[in-house]
Design an enzyme around this catalytic site. Sequence first.
Site, PDB file in Angstrom:
ATOM      1  N   ASP A 175      -6.387  -0.058  -7.602  1.00 53.95           N
ATOM      2  CA  ASP A 175      -6.323  -0.050  -9.063  1.00 53.95           C
ATOM      3  C   ASP A 175      -6.618  -1.470  -9.550  1.00 53.95           C
ATOM      4  OD1 ASP A 175      -5.065   2.787  -9.589  1.00 53.95           O
ATOM      5  OD2 ASP A 175      -3.971   1.910  -7.915  1.00 53.95           O
TER       6      ASP A 175
ATOM      7  N   HIS B 228       0.769   2.709  -0.094  1.00 51.88           N
ATOM      8  CA  HIS B 228       2.055   2.139  -0.503  1.00 51.88           C
ATOM      9  C   HIS B 228       2.700   1.388   0.665  1.00 51.88           C
ATOM     10  CE1 HIS B 228       1.759   5.873  -3.152  1.00 51.88           C
ATOM     11  NE2 HIS B 228       1.810   4.901  -4.046  1.00 51.88           N
TER      12      HIS B 228
ATOM     13  N   LEU C 279       4.491   8.926  -1.670  1.00 53.05           N
ATOM     14  CA  LEU C 279       4.099   7.728  -0.916  1.00 53.05           C
ATOM     15  C   LEU C 279       3.163   8.037   0.245  1.00 53.05           C
ATOM     16  CD1 LEU C 279       7.556   5.888  -0.853  1.00 53.05           C
ATOM     17  CD2 LEU C 279       5.665   5.604  -2.491  1.00 53.05           C
TER      18      LEU C 279
ATOM     19  N   SER D 261      -4.735   8.116  -1.994  1.00 52.87           N
ATOM     20  CA  SER D 261      -4.237   8.253  -3.361  1.00 52.87           C
ATOM     21  C   SER D 261      -3.329   9.472  -3.422  1.00 52.87           C
ATOM     22  CB  SER D 261      -5.414   8.457  -4.324  1.00 52.87           C
ATOM     23  OG  SER D 261      -4.941   8.959  -5.564  1.00 52.87           O
TER      24      SER D 261
ATOM     25  N   GLU E 182       0.099   5.754   3.096  1.00 51.03           N
ATOM     26  CA  GLU E 182      -0.095   4.495   3.820  1.00 51.03           C
ATOM     27  C   GLU E 182      -0.532   3.336   2.911  1.00 51.03           C
ATOM     28  OE1 GLU E 182       0.591   3.619   7.004  1.00 51.03           O
ATOM     29  OE2 GLU E 182       1.631   5.538   7.023  1.00 51.03           O
TER      30      GLU E 182
HETATM   31  P1  AMP Z   1       0.844   4.562  -7.546  1.00 48.61           P
HETATM   32  O1  AMP Z   1       2.044   5.134  -6.884  1.00 48.61           O
HETATM   33  O2  AMP Z   1      -0.404   5.386  -7.367  1.00 48.61           O
HETATM   34  O3  AMP Z   1       1.086   4.119  -8.966  1.00 48.61           O
HETATM   35  O4  AMP Z   1       0.512   3.233  -6.742  1.00 48.61           O
HETATM   36  C1  AMP Z   1       1.485   2.237  -6.543  1.00 48.61           C
HETATM   37  C2  AMP Z   1       0.808   1.026  -5.993  1.00 48.61           C
HETATM   38  O5  AMP Z   1       0.161   1.343  -4.760  1.00 48.61           O
HETATM   39  C3  AMP Z   1      -0.272   0.476  -6.931  1.00 48.61           C
HETATM   40  O6  AMP Z   1      -0.205  -0.938  -6.951  1.00 48.61           O
HETATM   41  C4  AMP Z   1      -1.541   0.957  -6.289  1.00 48.61           C
HETATM   42  O7  AMP Z   1      -2.659   0.130  -6.550  1.00 48.61           O
HETATM   43  C5  AMP Z   1      -1.174   0.899  -4.818  1.00 48.61           C
HETATM   44  N1  AMP Z   1      -2.056   1.776  -4.054  1.00 48.61           N
HETATM   45  C6  AMP Z   1      -2.325   3.079  -4.295  1.00 48.61           C
HETATM   46  N2  AMP Z   1      -3.221   3.541  -3.405  1.00 48.61           N
HETATM   47  C7  AMP Z   1      -3.540   2.512  -2.585  1.00 48.61           C
HETATM   48  C8  AMP Z   1      -4.421   2.350  -1.475  1.00 48.61           C
HETATM   49  N3  AMP Z   1      -5.151   3.346  -1.019  1.00 48.61           N
HETATM   50  N4  AMP Z   1      -4.480   1.136  -0.884  1.00 48.61           N
HETATM   51  C9  AMP Z   1      -3.734   0.108  -1.343  1.00 48.61           C
HETATM   52  N5  AMP Z   1      -2.887   0.188  -2.386  1.00 48.61           N
HETATM   53  C10 AMP Z   1      -2.795   1.374  -2.999  1.00 48.61           C
END
Ligand code: AMP
Length: 284
Positions: A141, A28, A24, A176, A26
């Site tokens: 995404d 998230h 996780l 990310s 910022e």
């Molecule tokens: P993940 O854990 O990478 O699958 O991401 C979980 C959720 O967090 C997804 O809906 C992503 O689009 C969102 N997310 C990931 N990185 C960011 C970011 N930099 N800004 C906003 N939302 C994000």
Amino acid sequence: MKQLARQARAESRVIGLVPTMGALHEGHASLIARAKRECSPVIASIFVNPKQFGPKEDFAKYPRTFESDTEKLIKAGVEVLFAPEAAEIYPRDFSTYVQVDGLSDRLEGKSRPGHFRGVTTVVMKLLQIVQPNFAYFGRKDAQQAQLIAQMTRDLNLDSEIVVCPIVREADGLALSSRNAYLNPEERRAATVLHRALQAAKKELEAGVRDALQLQSVLQRTLGTERLAAVDYAELVDAESFEPVVRISKATYVLLAVFIGKARLIDNLYVEPKSPGSEELVFHL
Ligand code: AMP
């Protein structure tokens, strides 16, 4: 999880779900903060979904930081963490998948065959288990968020999909979990995605509306970075994700770029200030 969610529904509480794969950051946290403003309880899930990784992708190496994730979730005020085991989500006889036609085959779907089938299947399962009023996704995404919104409409789900802005580092790099793969030199090079989007934004602000011209600006900027290998740099309709020739309605400028072994994505969302207006609003 189902029992707990059922109880919350029985008490007429507004359930918010934030699905994640952990590690996780910022980005998230911003989804959780938004959910906290609108829902109680807020449920976060952590599940590194094997079905959305290709055979040559980074499933085994994907960062797993469960303990610090848990601390972050507690600090953020998340009431419930749902962190199932893969065998629980996909028992041995599992054989039902959700596939959004068309949209799943383009861009990310084309570069990562089977990826979106894995995403929509697991998100469908999470939405079924929790049945949240609201589920929160990041615009980072963008194609994924659009697919999930399409799926919830197509399958008459009772959850509303909320899409939240991209959270960035001070130098513009979109947060990310995969940024952890970058060595210091690659980390510096990775800002080229944001620089390319900014260059496109500048052209749009100057009145350029021709997609080819904007694409060449993207390619030129990305080309200045020795460590960057472009997978795609496209301008697409924000609903269909089909390529556009001219920017006249809501559009995504989408990038997927390898920096070393890490495959990074980023985007700029552009929409008319009001319907039919020539003036644009930018979400970077
Ligand atoms: P993940 O854990 O990478 O699958 O991401 C979980 C959720 O967090 C997804 O809906 C992503 O689009 C969102 N997310 C990931 N990185 C960011 C970011 N930099 N800004 C906003 N939302 C994000």
